[in-house]
Design a protein around this motif. Sequence first.
Motif, mmCIF file in Angstrom:
data_model
loop_
_atom_site.group_PDB
_atom_site.id
_atom_site.type_symbol
_atom_site.label_atom_id
_atom_site.label_comp_id
_atom_site.label_asym_id
_atom_site.label_seq_id
_atom_site.Cartn_x
_atom_site.Cartn_y
_atom_site.Cartn_z
ATOM 1 N N ARG A 99 -12.873 -1.263 -7.977
ATOM 2 C CA ARG A 99 -11.785 -2.170 -8.332
ATOM 3 C C ARG A 99 -10.840 -2.463 -7.167
ATOM 4 O O ARG A 99 -9.654 -2.673 -7.351
ATOM 5 N N GLY A 100 -11.357 -2.483 -5.944
ATOM 6 C CA GLY A 100 -10.552 -2.937 -4.814
ATOM 7 C C GLY A 100 -9.985 -1.821 -3.956
ATOM 8 O O GLY A 100 -9.683 -0.734 -4.431
ATOM 9 N N VAL A 101 -9.832 -2.117 -2.663
ATOM 10 C CA VAL A 101 -9.304 -1.163 -1.683
ATOM 11 C C VAL A 101 -7.777 -1.257 -1.656
ATOM 12 O O VAL A 101 -7.225 -2.341 -1.510
ATOM 13 N N ARG A 102 -7.106 -0.120 -1.769
ATOM 14 C CA ARG A 102 -5.645 -0.109 -1.819
ATOM 15 C C ARG A 102 -5.078 1.069 -1.036
ATOM 16 O O ARG A 102 -5.645 2.157 -1.017
ATOM 17 N N CYS A 103 -3.911 0.836 -0.413
ATOM 18 C CA CYS A 103 -3.170 1.922 0.239
ATOM 19 C C CYS A 103 -2.371 2.671 -0.822
ATOM 20 O O CYS A 103 -2.388 2.312 -2.002
ATOM 21 N N HIS A 112 -0.076 0.614 -3.089
ATOM 22 C CA HIS A 112 -0.652 -0.374 -4.008
ATOM 23 C C HIS A 112 -1.795 0.184 -4.851
ATOM 24 O O HIS A 112 -2.517 -0.578 -5.480
ATOM 25 N N VAL A 113 -1.945 1.509 -4.862
ATOM 26 C CA VAL A 113 -3.089 2.090 -5.556
ATOM 27 C C VAL A 113 -3.071 1.792 -7.050
ATOM 28 O O VAL A 113 -4.125 1.743 -7.700
ATOM 29 N N ASN A 114 -1.900 1.567 -7.621
ATOM 30 C CA ASN A 114 -1.795 1.256 -9.051
ATOM 31 C C ASN A 114 -1.494 -0.214 -9.318
ATOM 32 O O ASN A 114 -1.054 -0.578 -10.407
ATOM 33 N N SER A 115 -1.742 -1.053 -8.317
ATOM 34 C CA SER A 115 -1.446 -2.473 -8.482
ATOM 35 C C SER A 115 -2.471 -3.143 -9.389
ATOM 36 O O SER A 115 -3.492 -2.554 -9.756
ATOM 37 N N GLU A 116 -2.223 -4.384 -9.714
ATOM 38 C CA GLU A 116 -3.080 -5.137 -10.613
ATOM 39 C C GLU A 116 -4.513 -5.195 -10.087
ATOM 40 O O GLU A 116 -4.758 -5.337 -8.895
ATOM 41 N N ILE A 117 -5.463 -5.070 -11.016
ATOM 42 C CA ILE A 117 -6.875 -5.089 -10.654
ATOM 43 C C ILE A 117 -7.383 -6.522 -10.632
ATOM 44 O O ILE A 117 -7.265 -7.253 -11.604
ATOM 45 N N LYS A 118 -7.949 -6.930 -9.509
ATOM 46 C CA LYS A 118 -8.530 -8.271 -9.394
ATOM 47 C C LYS A 118 -9.989 -8.204 -8.960
ATOM 48 O O LYS A 118 -10.810 -8.980 -9.425
ATOM 49 N N GLU A 119 -10.312 -7.271 -8.057
ATOM 50 C CA GLU A 119 -11.687 -7.128 -7.609
ATOM 51 C C GLU A 119 -12.482 -6.311 -8.623
ATOM 52 O O GLU A 119 -12.004 -5.289 -9.109
ATOM 53 N N HIS A 153 -15.505 2.260 1.391
ATOM 54 C CA HIS A 153 -14.172 2.606 1.898
ATOM 55 C C HIS A 153 -13.585 3.697 1.006
ATOM 56 O O HIS A 153 -13.646 3.618 -0.219
ATOM 57 N N GLY A 154 -13.024 4.738 1.646
ATOM 58 C CA GLY A 154 -12.497 5.855 0.874
ATOM 59 C C GLY A 154 -11.378 5.480 -0.071
ATOM 60 O O GLY A 154 -11.165 6.135 -1.093
ATOM 61 N N ARG A 155 -10.635 4.423 0.264
ATOM 62 C CA ARG A 155 -9.517 4.001 -0.571
ATOM 63 C C ARG A 155 -9.931 2.937 -1.591
ATOM 64 O O ARG A 155 -9.082 2.307 -2.196
ATOM 65 N N HIS A 156 -11.231 2.785 -1.776
ATOM 66 C CA HIS A 156 -11.720 1.851 -2.790
ATOM 67 C C HIS A 156 -11.566 2.520 -4.151
ATOM 68 O O HIS A 156 -12.160 3.572 -4.415
#
Length: 401
Positions: free
Chosen positions: A290-294, A297-304, A319-322
Amino acid sequence: MTSSDMNSNLNRLRSMALGSSSKQPDPPHQQEPRASPETLNARLKLRRTPNEEHEPEHYEDLQLGFNPSLFRSLERFLPENLLGSTRIEKARAMSDLLLRYSPESERIRVQKHREYRQNILSSYQRLHEELYTLDPASFFVPSFLNAVSNTSEENFKSVIARVAPGIYTFDMFKPQFCQMLIAEVENMEKWFHYSKSSMMRPTTINKFGVVLDDFGLDAMLQKLLDDFISPISQGLFPEVCGTGLDSHHGYAIEYGKYRDTDLGFHVDDSEVTLNVCLGNQFAGGELYFRGVRCDNHVNSEIKENYDYSQVPGQAVLHHGRHRHGARAITAGRLVNLVMWCRSSTFREAKRYQKDSSSWCGGCKLEKHNRQQAAIKATVEVLKRRGAEKAHVELSSKSTAH
């Protein structure tokens, strides 16, 4: 020790060592049994920035009081006069420094893990000895081995598929290797059962699974990282690999009846994660991304959104932050080899990083919005200036008449 704890300890002890270092020149390194605190302060005047060209030693085979990954990370900060010393001398100097500045609770925890690991290595009878030394010809399918042996861009593209941003898949392990590793994991679990020992699990969210590093597979997995995964990842994930991936956390996880049935939504403590399905007959267990985030933004809206059905022997490199998870298994049993791959230089640089838009979807969106707002504001200013200029010109013409 989690990587965040390790980096926190590393940053703290480096700051303390820098603050307490003597300003006198470092004396030449000598063969000596153990340095005194005064000598340590003089010799271990740590560098303020890592020597990124220096290739750290491996310390997994030594009996150390700390995580070997910590030594590999710290080694790049050693002064030049120590970098040329033997591995044992560097390990001794770094151990002394770590002991001086590590909290007692951390030293106790590390010592307990050291004893836990020594107990396993002294008592556990390996089932498949050939697993403990990396043999590419026996482990890898020909397509993967050919691609990594002949490192042309065309060869990589022929076997590695980019299925979504930050996610790559490729056939990697032979069926025989997968079956042997599953059997070895089963043997490890039986050993724990009959020894009536408690097992340390791979992560805080896994109730089952085995840390392969604790059973002596760490050297094999580190070679897998150094010789194959790191070079590939530097081409696929240059934004987070620093000067290369240099440490790992390797484990096997199991899904099925009387095991974990799924894996909750999370991010890994890694720069890059290798996840290989070892197989057995199963249904379900799809991975979802569900997307790469720092961190911000790890709890931000899911788009991917990307879902992946696992295939025995096939690897997923992401990516580890995916943000990802695993859906519930509905039948059979599923075993995966997972390796969290880390870069000490990237983690050091990240402390000073203000903009993660090169890899974080949330930061990228914010940057885009700022750029659009700046463009809009500039257009409005230009429009206003144009209107003002037209008004002045019209006023000038009216005055002239």
